[in-house]
Design a protein around this motif. Sequence first.
Motif, PDB file in Angstrom:
ATOM      1  N   THR A 136       0.860  -1.220  -0.258  1.00 43.59           N
ATOM      2  CA  THR A 136       0.055   0.122   0.056  1.00 43.59           C
ATOM      3  C   THR A 136       0.766   1.181   0.053  1.00 43.59           C
ATOM      4  O   THR A 136       1.998   1.287   0.476  1.00 43.59           O
ATOM      5  N   GLU A 138      -0.530   4.437   1.424  1.00 38.44           N
ATOM      6  CA  GLU A 138      -1.527   5.249   2.042  1.00 38.44           C
ATOM      7  C   GLU A 138      -1.025   6.487   2.726  1.00 38.44           C
ATOM      8  O   GLU A 138       0.014   6.695   2.468  1.00 38.44           O
ATOM      9  N   ARG A 144      -3.180   9.558  -0.313  1.00 37.28           N
ATOM     10  CA  ARG A 144      -3.678   8.162  -0.353  1.00 37.28           C
ATOM     11  C   ARG A 144      -3.656   8.081  -1.956  1.00 37.28           C
ATOM     12  O   ARG A 144      -4.434   8.418  -2.582  1.00 37.28           O
ATOM     13  N   ASN A 147      -3.977   0.895  -2.922  1.00 37.12           N
ATOM     14  CA  ASN A 147      -3.964  -0.113  -2.036  1.00 37.12           C
ATOM     15  C   ASN A 147      -4.137  -1.534  -2.885  1.00 37.12           C
ATOM     16  O   ASN A 147      -4.956  -1.809  -3.675  1.00 37.12           O
ATOM     17  N   LEU A 161      -6.450   5.104  -4.901  1.00 40.39           N
ATOM     18  CA  LEU A 161      -6.861   6.059  -3.733  1.00 40.39           C
ATOM     19  C   LEU A 161      -7.314   7.437  -4.285  1.00 40.39           C
ATOM     20  O   LEU A 161      -6.840   7.956  -5.218  1.00 40.39           O
ATOM     21  N   GLY A 235       3.043   8.566  -0.462  1.00 38.06           N
ATOM     22  CA  GLY A 235       2.521   8.759   0.701  1.00 38.06           C
ATOM     23  C   GLY A 235       3.060   7.522   1.511  1.00 38.06           C
ATOM     24  O   GLY A 235       4.461   7.631   1.437  1.00 38.06           O
ATOM     25  N   GLU A 242      -1.736  -1.535   5.999  1.00 39.30           N
ATOM     26  CA  GLU A 242      -2.124  -0.008   5.690  1.00 39.30           C
ATOM     27  C   GLU A 242      -1.381   0.967   6.603  1.00 39.30           C
ATOM     28  O   GLU A 242      -1.345   0.667   7.799  1.00 39.30           O
ATOM     29  N   ARG A 244      -1.488   3.747   7.966  1.00 37.56           N
ATOM     30  CA  ARG A 244      -2.139   5.001   8.227  1.00 37.56           C
ATOM     31  C   ARG A 244      -2.405   5.073  10.034  1.00 37.56           C
ATOM     32  O   ARG A 244      -2.558   3.940  10.365  1.00 37.56           O
ATOM     33  N   LYS A 405     -14.540   5.655   0.051  1.00 39.28           N
ATOM     34  CA  LYS A 405     -13.198   5.502   0.615  1.00 39.28           C
ATOM     35  C   LYS A 405     -12.656   4.168   0.307  1.00 39.28           C
ATOM     36  O   LYS A 405     -11.608   4.099  -0.751  1.00 39.28           O
ATOM     37  N   THR A 406     -12.873   2.981   0.890  1.00 39.87           N
ATOM     38  CA  THR A 406     -12.189   1.820   0.283  1.00 39.87           C
ATOM     39  C   THR A 406     -13.211   0.388   0.315  1.00 39.87           C
ATOM     40  O   THR A 406     -12.995  -0.270  -0.433  1.00 39.87           O
TER      41      THR A 406
END
Length: 839
Positions: A136, A138, A144, A147, A161, A235, A242, A244, A405-406
């Motif tokens: 990823t 992210e 973003r 992914n 993303l 990112g 991920e 984040r 979003k995802t």
Amino acid sequence: MFSGMHAARAELAPYEADGDTLHLWHLDESGPPFADEIPGGRPMVGLLNGARAEQEALPGLGKSVSFNANAGGTSGTSDLRGAILISAPSLNNGADDNAPAGFRYFGPDGAFTYEMVVKLDVLPKDSTQIALDLLTMEGDGADRIFNFRMEKEGFLVFVPLPHCGASGGAIATIPTSGPNKPDTEHWFHVAVSYNGNGGAANNLKLYWTRVGGGAVVANHIGSGTLSSDLNGLVGDLAIGNEAREFVGNAEAEPFPGLIDEVRISGVARHPSDFFFIPPEQRRNPAHVQTDAQKVVPPPEFDLELIDVLVDSSSAIPLGAGKPLELSAGLHRLDFDFGFRPESGDAGGSLQTAVDMKLRCQLEGVDDQWQETEVGMGLVFQALDSNNRVVSQSRFPTVGRSEGWKTTLEDSAMTRRVEPVYLPANAKKLKLILNSGSRDTTGFFAIDYIGLQMAGEGNPSLLENGVFTYNAYTTSPAGSPAGWHRGGSDPSIARMILRPDRPGIGLVDGDQQKFGEWTAVQTLLPAIQNTVTYSLVWYEAYNVIGGSTHRATYVNVPPGEYTFRAIGLTGMGGVASDELSLAIKIHPPFWQQVWFLPVVTAACVALFAGAIFSSHRSRSKRSMERLRFQNALEKDRTRIARDMHDDLGSRVTFINMSAALAQRDIERAPENARRHLSKMTESARDLIVAMDGLVWAVDPAHDTLDHLASHLTRLAEEMFRDTSVRCRMDIPSFLPALPLGSDVRHHIALAVKESFHNVLRHAGPCEVFFSMEFDGGRILITIRDTGVGFDPATDERGHGLDNLAERFKEIGGACKISSSPGSGTSIVLSCGVKETPGKK
């Protein structure tokens, strides 16, 4: 099954960087940093949250890293701190990125391949994680990028993303059978490639291949589309999760297993250009020129009819040049068509969705050419009283919805309003949520749909447009009231379990099937015809349109049609070759040209047949009467013969004995008493004979069960007070099958004659009397253990010959076998059929 696998694995070797390799991590170190084999590359230095280095790997590939661990939080929620490997010592909580500016993750023309080798500790469906991330980029803010991961539902997904500069993506179902079916014992190679042709159909490829299974190319499981190249923003780069970290969100998507040999390339690798293919069989990737270099010649379009669905069922294969012939009735026709790839390379078709349009026409239905649509969609139909579509509107969805979003569960729902019209003859409404052509993939959900008069605040007139949590909607396999699944794979349609309220959705990763939700509602009194309404719903979607376009026609009546399709380029208006298919829907049989002559001929034939049948019935009844009269005459003749031969002789004997007794009553009283005794015995025999005769002619006894009872009584009477012991084997139940009196008479006399022969000639012995019925024949056996005789030498009286004659007369047979000292056996058999005149 795996006998040759060890030899194949022994030859495996890790990648060596080539000119197209941007990053390569072998992950063989005992701990961070994990070196990037590219000079000046980016090492991975952050092994966090329980991730473990120096784990088992494929023979020849050194070691691997395990991500099946966490450092706190709750599995299945966003606060889980799962194992992760990143390019910085720690996670960034903010706008900073752990990958440096200028970090390369695609080639000069935008192409890329991301790949690795994985081994699962648990199958995706059994994982407690939100998702199973592989690679990823992210971020916590406006960074973003992409992914690449596995979904719990069994999908392999590449998701662009919001800040990557592109839309689209790819989703494919991981094999559920065959050599590449996932398990927890073997290693699998996973890859995604993009050929750098933004907007081209199927420019993304997904691969899932078991290592050691003897594959000579990577196993391609699906394709998708990127609308354009990734924009190069960076990112937080991560392997196995991920990257984040902010309030309410942690590293919640760890991969539950081992990861090894991670490579990022700046080209779309050929399916044979991976480490598990012998080096001599690998093909180097064909480089696509950069935008600044390439000179694109005018494209040559080649249209192909991929499938025709008749009433949602495939009608392919179609004969070359032959029309599609369909049975009578109204039919729904779905035509799936598109462009063939120009070449056999991994990039596939070079025609782009931006520069190309397809138009189609069903001659006989369409007055003009219609522009086709791709993607999933919501269809609104108005039906008449016969369920025929009188008005239809389709609202397609492709790309990403605002607020995506995802997943369907965490993306924001967007309100959409479209006008719809109800014609005067509309009686019902039908809503269809459809996943489109079979190579369309992605996600689409609605959690409310309403039909209302124009203006804010008006109530909805739909009955089943509001979804609530109840006993029927609390699982993905549930179904809300009024809605039904359909399509070639109904499991694509599922419930979407969102935090506030459920929705109905489509989750499609299979490029060979489609699914749909449908609901039908009768128009309520408040719904007026010839009025324009607002169709309102809330939706979220990430739909990846394939290269296949679909044209749908509903309630096509009988007739002859031609479906045509043509492609046009946006620049210059270059047309493709024309695609056409002739279609013939046969009219109902009463509209066929042969129907009137055939009906006329049938009526004439029926009338003639009725006359013939009536005449035949009268003739048949006359024949039955004649047969009955003939049988009656035969019975009368037989009775008269028996009375003359048997009863007459007995009466004559009684008369003679009476005369002798009268003569001797005075001069020889002893002789008179002897004559009177003979008269008494003869009178008793006469009564028995008369009883037998009455029994033979009494219609009440014309059944098989009465025959068996009579023969049983006869045996008991004849062998009582004799030196012969009789053993009987008569079925306890015999059907009341009608028998003619002549058949009963001959059988009874034959049995009686056989019993007399036993009494006269067999001497003291045992006699076995049995009777059987097999549904079509009567079988009677009389076997004694007496003195017997030699049929070849002994003189035979007329009795045995009479047996054979009697049974021959009624269509039966008599078999007699005997030998001196071994007794005698008589087997009588005859067929049974219904007596003429009796029912």
